[in-house]
Design an enzyme around this catalytic site. Sequence first.
Site, short mmCIF file in Angstrom:
data_model
loop_
_atom_site.label_atom_id
_atom_site.label_comp_id
_atom_site.label_asym_id
_atom_site.label_seq_id
_atom_site.Cartn_x
_atom_site.Cartn_y
_atom_site.Cartn_z
NE ARG A 167 -55.12 6.37 -6.89
CZ ARG A 167 -55.95 5.32 -7.10
NH1 ARG A 167 -57.02 5.19 -6.35
NH2 ARG A 167 -55.76 4.36 -8.04
CG ASP A 227 -60.58 2.03 -18.39
OD1 ASP A 227 -61.20 2.01 -17.33
OD2 ASP A 227 -59.10 1.87 -18.27
CB CYS A 250 -49.08 -8.47 -12.37
SG CYS A 250 -50.75 -8.17 -11.66
CG MET A 255 -47.61 -15.33 -7.61
SD MET A 255 -48.11 -14.83 -9.30
CE MET A 255 -48.51 -16.20 -10.08
O1 LIG Z 1 -62.20 0.83 -12.85
C1 LIG Z 1 -61.83 0.33 -11.91
O2 LIG Z 1 -62.25 0.00 -10.79
C2 LIG Z 1 -60.48 0.81 -11.73
C3 LIG Z 1 -59.60 1.03 -10.52
C4 LIG Z 1 -58.53 1.48 -10.26
C5 LIG Z 1 -57.77 1.34 -9.13
O3 LIG Z 1 -58.43 1.06 -8.05
O4 LIG Z 1 -56.70 1.78 -8.83
C6 LIG Z 1 -57.87 1.91 -11.48
C7 LIG Z 1 -58.65 2.10 -12.56
N1 LIG Z 1 -59.82 1.45 -12.57
C8 LIG Z 1 -58.21 2.54 -14.08
O5 LIG Z 1 -59.06 2.57 -14.93
C9 LIG Z 1 -57.01 3.18 -14.00
O6 LIG Z 1 -56.40 3.62 -15.06
C10 LIG Z 1 -56.21 3.11 -12.87
C11 LIG Z 1 -55.02 3.54 -12.64
C12 LIG Z 1 -54.50 3.13 -11.62
C13 LIG Z 1 -53.23 3.26 -10.81
O7 LIG Z 1 -53.09 3.35 -9.50
O8 LIG Z 1 -52.16 3.67 -11.31
N2 LIG Z 1 -55.57 2.60 -10.99
C14 LIG Z 1 -56.66 2.51 -11.82
CA LIG Z 2 -60.88 1.34 -14.96
#
Ligand SMILES: O=C(O)c1cc(C(=O)O)c2c(n1)C(=O)C(=O)c1cc(C(=O)O)[nH]c1-2
Ligand SMILES: [Ca+2]
Length: 688
Positions: free
Chosen positions: A111, A296, A606, A644
């Site tokens: 990000r 979540d 994935c 992978m």
């Molecule tokens: O619980 C975590 O440690 C964690 C990490 C991440 C991440 O690092 O991108 C996401 C999520 N959760 C998550 O819940 C989520 O919906 C999510 C969407 C994304 C994305 O980049 O599209 N990352 C993450």
């Molecule tokens: Ca999460």
Amino acid sequence: ADVDGKRIANADAEPGNWMSHGRDYGEQRYSPLKKITDDNVDELGLAWSYKLDIDRGVEATPIVVDGVMYTTGPFSIVYALDARTGKEIWKYDPKSDRSRAGEACCDAINRGVAVWKGKVYVGVLDGRLEAIDAKTGERVWSVDTRYDRERSYSITGAPRVVNGKVVIGNGGAEFGVRGYVTAYDAETGDQAWRFFTVPGDPDKPAEGKGMEIAKKTWHGRAFVEQGGGGTAWDSFAYDPDLNLLYIGVGNGSLWDPIWRSEGKGDNLFLSSIVAVNADTGEYVWHYQTTPGDAWDYTATQHMILADLEIKGEQRKVLMQAPKNGFFYVIDRATGELLSAENIVPINWAKGVDLKTGRPIVDDEAAAYWKGEKKAKLVQPGFWGAHDWHPMSYSPDTGLVYIPAHIMSAWYEHVPDAPARNKFKSMYQLGLKTGMMPEDPEGLGKYADTWSGKLIAWDPVKQQQAWEVPYVTIFNGGTLSTAGNLVFEGSADGRVIAYAADTGKKLWEQPAASGVMAAPITYSVDGEQYVTFMAGWGGAFSTFAGALSLRAGVQPYAQVLTYKLGGTAELQEPAPREDAPTPPPLTADAATVEAGAKLYDGYCSQCHGIHAVSGGVLPDLRMLSPETHKQFLGILHGARIPDGMPSFGEAFDQEQMEQIHQYLIKRAHDRIEHGPDDLPQPTQKTASN
Ligand SMILES: O=C(O)c1cc(C(=O)O)c2c(n1)C(=O)C(=O)c1cc(C(=O)O)[nH]c1-2
Ligand SMILES: [Ca+2]
């Protein structure tokens, strides 16, 4: 790149720059620039574009300082570009460990960077934090932020720099980690402080006052082994006057509170906003959005600081729209909840009790973690009413612009807790989720219940001012400007400008890919530019591949920068090749069934549920004859350089063959059913 705390705190004094992640420490993502306005925005054209190296999810917010843009692409690669022309100044590849790429939940995304006193800081997917010389692009220092290398920690978030310290969290709460935030000396990389977000071993002394409080809200010992979660994987904000750093804390690990904490307790600081002293990392206050999180429901979503007049009184507030669907206005000095209303329909709670600050949880939605065996359809589901896509606030209109989701997900209790291991799998969540129909008609109906919306929300009245519908979820973060404009990219591949006061669409162009990242604006030599980072990927299109195909885009990663009268030509990806003919299906139903279970457990996060890829990672129903031959080798790590991982220790040969046979079966299903395009959505959810 000589940015310091004074310059960031006085960001309005130099509106041509975008010096920190949310432009200012309050993360409003509002720019005072107004050469581009609601009057002339229709003259906006592409000034330049820059192609990124890897076509996976792009989520970065660029930083622009004195004519130089610093941004990131997939696998944490950092780019320094001339902000006028897009010409590359340098590129830095931290060479994130590809063998661990499968330990990140949601694609190889990043990000963005932070910039401070001549250095650029990037969090690397494999867990490192690195400082780079802003002039040369050479590495200055590197630290491994992982507290336990046996666990699947990753970094996707952008660092923030406060009082000379680089602040970074991590991801991994889907795979059994314990969350924390660390501050490192910006000059040397030495650790300054660490704040844990969830307790460790209850038999050991608590780490500071925060953990004293948190400890009492957890039960049993399972969470020690299962990590507890609470990862701070995205948002921070900082108030220089109060010297408070605000941390957005994530979901529980495991997801099911029964397997995490005997089904009891609030499990602090899951799904909370925590304020700590920015110099020491000491706990000051917290507000928990979802006590005992079971869905979540992270509170890692973007936080905005603003001064609002509420009931005749000027209040210093913090605003957040976390996944759980509520929009919270909180007094940022004390943590007192001022108001909370839901921004989209939800069914997990009936509201928030303002006296206690607690949600009024719906018994039906909560039933799965009370041990009931039936699956429950909960709204919002795991990507929330709003995920990481940053919202923005305009002090001119007083509105917050939220890229919102309407989505639900099934949750089902499972009879046994999984043993922790390093293989990313659905079993690691400690419950069953993500169920959706396999047949195109049923899937189409389910897809119709998911859509996106840009919501302009009045935080004082706690009600919507206007909205714009989108065909699906994961539309872009937003930017608002003094030109009465809101900019947003869309999942279906457009860059758009709306009038900030009315929501009227004023400008739109194609983006050659889905746009999830939030745009920025800056100026150099009197010319105002708007930059969108385009590139489809992230959690949605990798896991719910079939549904994400509604967006109709490919993962083509580039920086797109616009100015008035810009005439550059948009580069587009080559059309997809036709799928090769699959080998004949020879396996029996039992083999295919066994393969399906393994696939949905270990591969779907994935490559997509039921082997339908959203197009970011290979669609395993369309393997080349060559790949079919190498199938076992690939499962043993032959494609680690592409990200992978090896599953050599996860499956035996028979299981690998079962997965292979399932994929061949799905390849034949695909031929039988025709193209993956779902039936067109109903009028109600069609894009504006
Ligand atoms: O619980 C975590 O440690 C964690 C990490 C991440 C991440 O690092 O991108 C996401 C999520 N959760 C998550 O819940 C989520 O919906 C999510 C969407 C994304 C994305 O980049 O599209 N990352 C993450
Ligand atoms: Ca999460």
